[in-house]
Design an enzyme around this catalytic site. Structure first.
Site, PDB file in Angstrom:
ATOM      1  N   HIS A   1       8.814   3.506   8.997  1.00  0.00           N
ATOM      2  CA  HIS A   1       8.523   2.559  10.075  1.00  0.00           C
ATOM      3  C   HIS A   1       7.335   3.075  10.882  1.00  0.00           C
ATOM      4  O   HIS A   1       7.285   4.265  11.211  1.00  0.00           O
ATOM      5  CB  HIS A   1       9.746   2.395  10.983  1.00  0.00           C
ATOM      6  CG  HIS A   1       9.544   1.373  12.043  1.00  0.00           C
ATOM      7  ND1 HIS A   1       9.530   0.026  11.777  1.00  0.00           N
ATOM      8  CD2 HIS A   1       9.308   1.498  13.374  1.00  0.00           C
ATOM      9  CE1 HIS A   1       9.308  -0.633  12.908  1.00  0.00           C
ATOM     10  NE2 HIS A   1       9.166   0.235  13.892  1.00  0.00           N
TER      11      HIS A   1
ATOM     12  N   LYS B   1      23.489 -14.374   1.459  1.00  0.00           N
ATOM     13  CA  LYS B   1      22.915 -13.024   1.449  1.00  0.00           C
ATOM     14  C   LYS B   1      23.736 -12.118   0.544  1.00  0.00           C
ATOM     15  O   LYS B   1      23.195 -11.282  -0.178  1.00  0.00           O
ATOM     16  CB  LYS B   1      22.849 -12.452   2.864  1.00  0.00           C
ATOM     17  CG  LYS B   1      22.198 -11.084   2.920  1.00  0.00           C
ATOM     18  CD  LYS B   1      21.908 -10.630   4.324  1.00  0.00           C
ATOM     19  CE  LYS B   1      21.146  -9.319   4.290  1.00  0.00           C
ATOM     20  NZ  LYS B   1      20.519  -9.007   5.559  1.00  0.00           N
TER      21      LYS B   1
ATOM     22  N   ASN C   1      13.654   4.351   4.560  1.00  0.00           N
ATOM     23  CA  ASN C   1      12.670   3.407   5.078  1.00  0.00           C
ATOM     24  C   ASN C   1      11.616   4.173   5.863  1.00  0.00           C
ATOM     25  O   ASN C   1      11.898   5.232   6.425  1.00  0.00           O
ATOM     26  CB  ASN C   1      13.336   2.379   5.996  1.00  0.00           C
ATOM     27  CG  ASN C   1      12.364   1.305   6.463  1.00  0.00           C
ATOM     28  OD1 ASN C   1      11.583   0.784   5.674  1.00  0.00           O
ATOM     29  ND2 ASN C   1      12.406   0.977   7.739  1.00  0.00           N
TER      30      ASN C   1
ATOM     31  N   LEU D   1      16.495  -7.098   6.613  1.00  0.00           N
ATOM     32  CA  LEU D   1      17.578  -6.164   6.913  1.00  0.00           C
ATOM     33  C   LEU D   1      18.445  -6.008   5.673  1.00  0.00           C
ATOM     34  O   LEU D   1      18.732  -6.987   4.981  1.00  0.00           O
ATOM     35  CB  LEU D   1      18.432  -6.682   8.066  1.00  0.00           C
ATOM     36  CG  LEU D   1      17.810  -6.622   9.455  1.00  0.00           C
ATOM     37  CD1 LEU D   1      18.758  -7.236  10.477  1.00  0.00           C
ATOM     38  CD2 LEU D   1      17.475  -5.198   9.844  1.00  0.00           C
TER      39      LEU D   1
ATOM     40  N   SER E   1       0.826  -1.213   0.000  1.00  0.00           N
ATOM     41  CA  SER E   1       0.000   0.000   0.000  1.00  0.00           C
ATOM     42  C   SER E   1       0.860   1.263   0.000  1.00  0.00           C
ATOM     43  O   SER E   1       0.525   2.242  -0.679  1.00  0.00           O
ATOM     44  CB  SER E   1      -0.985  -0.002   1.168  1.00  0.00           C
ATOM     45  OG  SER E   1      -0.304   0.011   2.405  1.00  0.00           O
TER      46      SER E   1
END
Length: 188
Positions: free
Chosen positions: A110, A66, A108, A93, A13
């Site tokens: 949050h 990773k 980012n 992460l 969203s």
């Protein structure tokens, strides 16, 4: 035009909200090059298709490490000449390979007033805490979980009669205003 890539893991969203701000001209001189997701069944893929945004689906388990996963992402990002990475519900992460390639160029959002309630279910943590306010934070990404330098925050009240779902809606509304506003100021 500044080229951005948006990373999302779930419903997308916030991804779609940013795309709509770009399409409407509210976010000027920004091109969304692609959606990057780490889940092949994530709903954000449907949202990207609706807006004709290319999608890269890369599940970390497809890679030996990773580092190999992130090096693959870096090569895709470099092919598209991406300048900024916008995390919008990306639930991993960021590691050293991606950080080194996009140092100071990863944002980012949050759903808490960081440094409170890092990680998963931040709204639930705030809801059950007894706090009277919570909110949303946009920050630069570093190697920690929600530990990067805070750029901007917005807050809302937690009322005694709020349900957790009502609080989630309040915070989502803040995010939909805050993230495009910060992107407009920072991504140039």
């Amino acid at each position: 035009m500044v080229k951005i890539a948006i990373f999302a893991s779930g419903s997308g969203s916030n991804f779609e909200n940013i795309v709509e701000h770009v399409e409407s001209g509210k976010l000027e001189n920004i091109e969304v090059t692609a959606l990057y997701t780490d889940h092949q069944n994530a709903f954000c893929i449907d949202r990207a298709k609706k807006h004709d945004i290319p999608v890269y689906i890369n599940e970390p388990k497809q890679f030996d490490s990773k580092a190999a996963y992130e090096q693959h992402l870096v090569s895709l990002l470099n092919e598209d000449k991406v300048e900024w990475i916008i995390l919008a519900g990306y639930m991993r992460l960021i590691g050293p390979d991606l950080l080194a390639s996009f140092e100071g160029k990863i944002l980012n959002i949050h759903p808490s007033l960081l440094p409170k309630y890092k990680g998963i279910d931040a709204i639930g943590q705030a809801y059950h805490s007894g706090d009277t306010i919570t909110g949303s934070t946009v920050h630069y990404v570093d190697c920690g979980m929600d530990t990067g330098e805070i750029i901007e925050q917005r807050q809302c009240d937690i009322r005694p009669d709020d349900s957790k779902e009502q609080l989630e809606e309040k915070v989502k509304k803040l995010e939909y205003e805050l993230y495009p506003s910060v992107i407009a100021k920072i991504v140039k």
